[in-house]
Design a protein around this motif. Sequence first.
Motif, PDB file in Angstrom:
ATOM      1  N   ASP A  12       9.606  10.760   0.474  1.00  0.00           N
ATOM      2  CA  ASP A  12       8.858   9.548   0.160  1.00  0.00           C
ATOM      3  C   ASP A  12       7.700   9.900  -0.781  1.00  0.00           C
ATOM      4  O   ASP A  12       7.059  10.938  -0.618  1.00  0.00           O
ATOM      5  N   GLU A  14       4.940   8.730  -0.779  1.00  0.00           N
ATOM      6  CA  GLU A  14       3.659   8.708  -0.054  1.00  0.00           C
ATOM      7  C   GLU A  14       3.492   9.930   0.848  1.00  0.00           C
ATOM      8  O   GLU A  14       2.448  10.094   1.471  1.00  0.00           O
ATOM      9  N   ARG A  16       2.723  13.549   2.163  1.00  0.00           N
ATOM     10  CA  ARG A  16       1.896  14.681   1.771  1.00  0.00           C
ATOM     11  C   ARG A  16       2.783  15.928   1.848  1.00  0.00           C
ATOM     12  O   ARG A  16       3.271  16.284   2.916  1.00  0.00           O
ATOM     13  N   ASN A  32       9.122  12.043   5.500  1.00  0.00           N
ATOM     14  CA  ASN A  32       9.910  10.815   5.525  1.00  0.00           C
ATOM     15  C   ASN A  32      10.746  10.800   4.251  1.00  0.00           C
ATOM     16  O   ASN A  32      10.221  10.873   3.149  1.00  0.00           O
ATOM     17  N   THR A  69      21.156   8.668   5.573  1.00  0.00           N
ATOM     18  CA  THR A  69      20.208   7.550   5.624  1.00  0.00           C
ATOM     19  C   THR A  69      20.049   6.934   4.239  1.00  0.00           C
ATOM     20  O   THR A  69      19.978   5.711   4.107  1.00  0.00           O
TER      21      THR A  69
ATOM     22  N   GLU B   3       0.118  13.013  10.511  1.00  0.00           N
ATOM     23  CA  GLU B   3      -0.076  11.853   9.629  1.00  0.00           C
ATOM     24  C   GLU B   3       0.440  10.603  10.346  1.00  0.00           C
ATOM     25  O   GLU B   3       1.298  10.684  11.212  1.00  0.00           O
ATOM     26  N   GLU B  16      19.702   4.533  13.188  1.00  0.00           N
ATOM     27  CA  GLU B  16      19.603   4.471  11.731  1.00  0.00           C
ATOM     28  C   GLU B  16      19.263   3.046  11.252  1.00  0.00           C
ATOM     29  O   GLU B  16      18.414   2.857  10.392  1.00  0.00           O
ATOM     30  N   LEU B  20      15.932   1.607   9.386  1.00  0.00           N
ATOM     31  CA  LEU B  20      16.073   0.978   8.066  1.00  0.00           C
ATOM     32  C   LEU B  20      15.395  -0.402   8.044  1.00  0.00           C
ATOM     33  O   LEU B  20      14.743  -0.766   7.066  1.00  0.00           O
ATOM     34  N   GLN B  23      11.656   0.236   7.950  1.00  0.00           N
ATOM     35  CA  GLN B  23      11.246   0.726   6.635  1.00  0.00           C
ATOM     36  C   GLN B  23      11.274  -0.396   5.587  1.00  0.00           C
ATOM     37  O   GLN B  23      10.377  -0.516   4.755  1.00  0.00           O
ATOM     38  N   ARG B  30       4.054  -3.626   2.052  1.00  0.00           N
ATOM     39  CA  ARG B  30       3.180  -2.768   1.245  1.00  0.00           C
ATOM     40  C   ARG B  30       3.271  -3.127  -0.246  1.00  0.00           C
ATOM     41  O   ARG B  30       2.265  -3.207  -0.934  1.00  0.00           O
TER      42      ARG B  30
END
Lengths: 249, 387
Positions: A12, A14, A16, A32, A69, B3, B16, B20, B23, B30
């Motif tokens: 991702d 984003e 780190r 991620n 995924t 994080e 999964e 999804l 996300q 966002r």
Amino acid sequence: MNIAVCVKQTPDTETRIKLTEDQKRVDESDINFILNPYDEFAVEQAVRLKEAHGGEVTVISLGPDRVKTAIRTALAMGGDRAIHLKTEKHPDDPLVTAKALASVLKEGNYDLILLGKQAIDDDHNQMPSILGALLDIPAVTVVIKLEVDGNKLTAEREIDGGHEILEFSMPAIIGAQRGLNEPRYPSLKGIMRAKKIQIEEREVATEPEQLKVESLQYPPPKSPGKIVGDSADAVPELLRLLHEEAKVL
Amino acid sequence: MVEGSDFLGIFNRLSEEERLVMQTVRDFVREQYLPVIREYHARGEFPMQFVPQLGELGLFGITVPEEYGGAGLSYFIYGLAMQELERGDSGLRSFASVQNSLVMYPIYRYGSEEQKKKWLPLLAGGEKIGCFGLTEPDHGSDPGAMETRAQKTDAGWLLNGAKMWITNGSIADVAVVWAKTDAGINGFLVEKGTAGFTANKIKGKFSLRASDTGELVFEDCEIPEENRLPLAKGLRAPLSCLNEARYGIAWGAIGAAMACYEEARDYALSRVQFGRPIAGFQLVQEKLVEMLTEITKGLLLNFQVGKLKDMGTAKHYHISMVKRNNVHQALQIARSARSILAANGITDEYQTIRHMLNLESVYTYEGTHDIHTLIIGESITGLSAFR
């Protein structure tokens, strides 16, 4: 239209990034993973072409189990079939990946092969061009506009200082650039439809890599910004600094 | 460093497709919603341009079967979607809660086949917006004392009364309105434009500003019999709808809490005082630890009640516990996050104060914190403290 989309799973944007102790790979433990953003443009274009002209979209991805995924995301956006080329890791050498992909792409007799112009992790920018060479078909990359008229394709691509418009015919390879389209979000129904699609798994024997990652390094820490002033009076000084210090003007 | 808000790796348990969905909604919020929410919050309006997209994404009618235009998914997935919507704003989640739980659910559960076929696909696609009228100006926690009446006439029903604090009230195309009849409480579908029906927007809110809140007024409003929900009998029917919505609120509150915690942690790491990041001070660390611990506990409650809901064994008092706890904790987390953000935390440059103010409404609506306390109290003592 028989379309293939090659996708890569990448960290991702984003995330780190942490490196492994030997500094040769990215530590994957807390990452991620997402579908490579440039590949999203490729998937979206493939699905739009299918919606307009009929046919089928096959999603192909090479890598470890986790890449499923990313495949599932592409299916949820509208892909119909999927092939997972199982390897232990993503090869460092793009040629190795390209050869494995090319062997599968040859079998599929695809009219059009779409992929992102690059992956955002290793940024090689090589896959569309190498695939074009291996399959001996036209490969046009950094494409921001694509039109299909029967067997004929017209693509607009970004080049230094301008745009180039190319005409060629299918079968062909397209490397998608930001701006080609606005990728859709996978809908809840699309996600459930994707769940029912069986991903075809294939073991692939990859060739020895001719290119190896010696070491990775973190980018140097950014130096703090400077506030020149908060009114119009500061503009001359700002211009001077941009010209003399930052050398961007 | 850990994080994000998932300290115990709870989301690693997701399938999964669950991952999804989470996300996708997170990305949508966002990338599309957060860039404009500040402006809509300041204006006091819901950003209507997102309604068709929310419909396309399948966020209306998540648990409604596909034959009626829904997505036919689990309550667990519904919960995850609400969590991510409220990460954006409680107003966004409220819109979805109302459409899903307070409008589509009663039509699906208590409506006639004709009503389901007519309304559910339109509501699922976001072509029509619904609202739910139960609360009245003088009757909040005690809806059984409602004054709105529906009187039987030859042509159907004559509706008189008023409903207050109705989310989507002034923008809705159809209102699910609860009224007393000679045969007890009944539900009616009141369409926008019906003679005698007016909806007014409530102004001056300091909370849920990016959400429409209205007052519905019915003056000799004629409703045909075919607009009555035939299977809804008594107060249990509207309460069952609230139960659905409260379940989603429990998830949503944790989404808001995550947004505040993440913002406060990032801020604490970059804000330097006395020569070091304030995240290095013990008092700030304690706040962050408390916040993340409560988020983790709230998530675990949601996971368990989500499973109960999908098994069909979730009781109303189970849902009271998650709504009560998670909203209360989310409000505390928002306040604590605001204190870490200090002066910056009072402006809309940061999202925390918006969440904090929103959560004051969430604390009160869909069963106040106090009423949920008494519902749980009744369930463990057998003694009702409020009836």
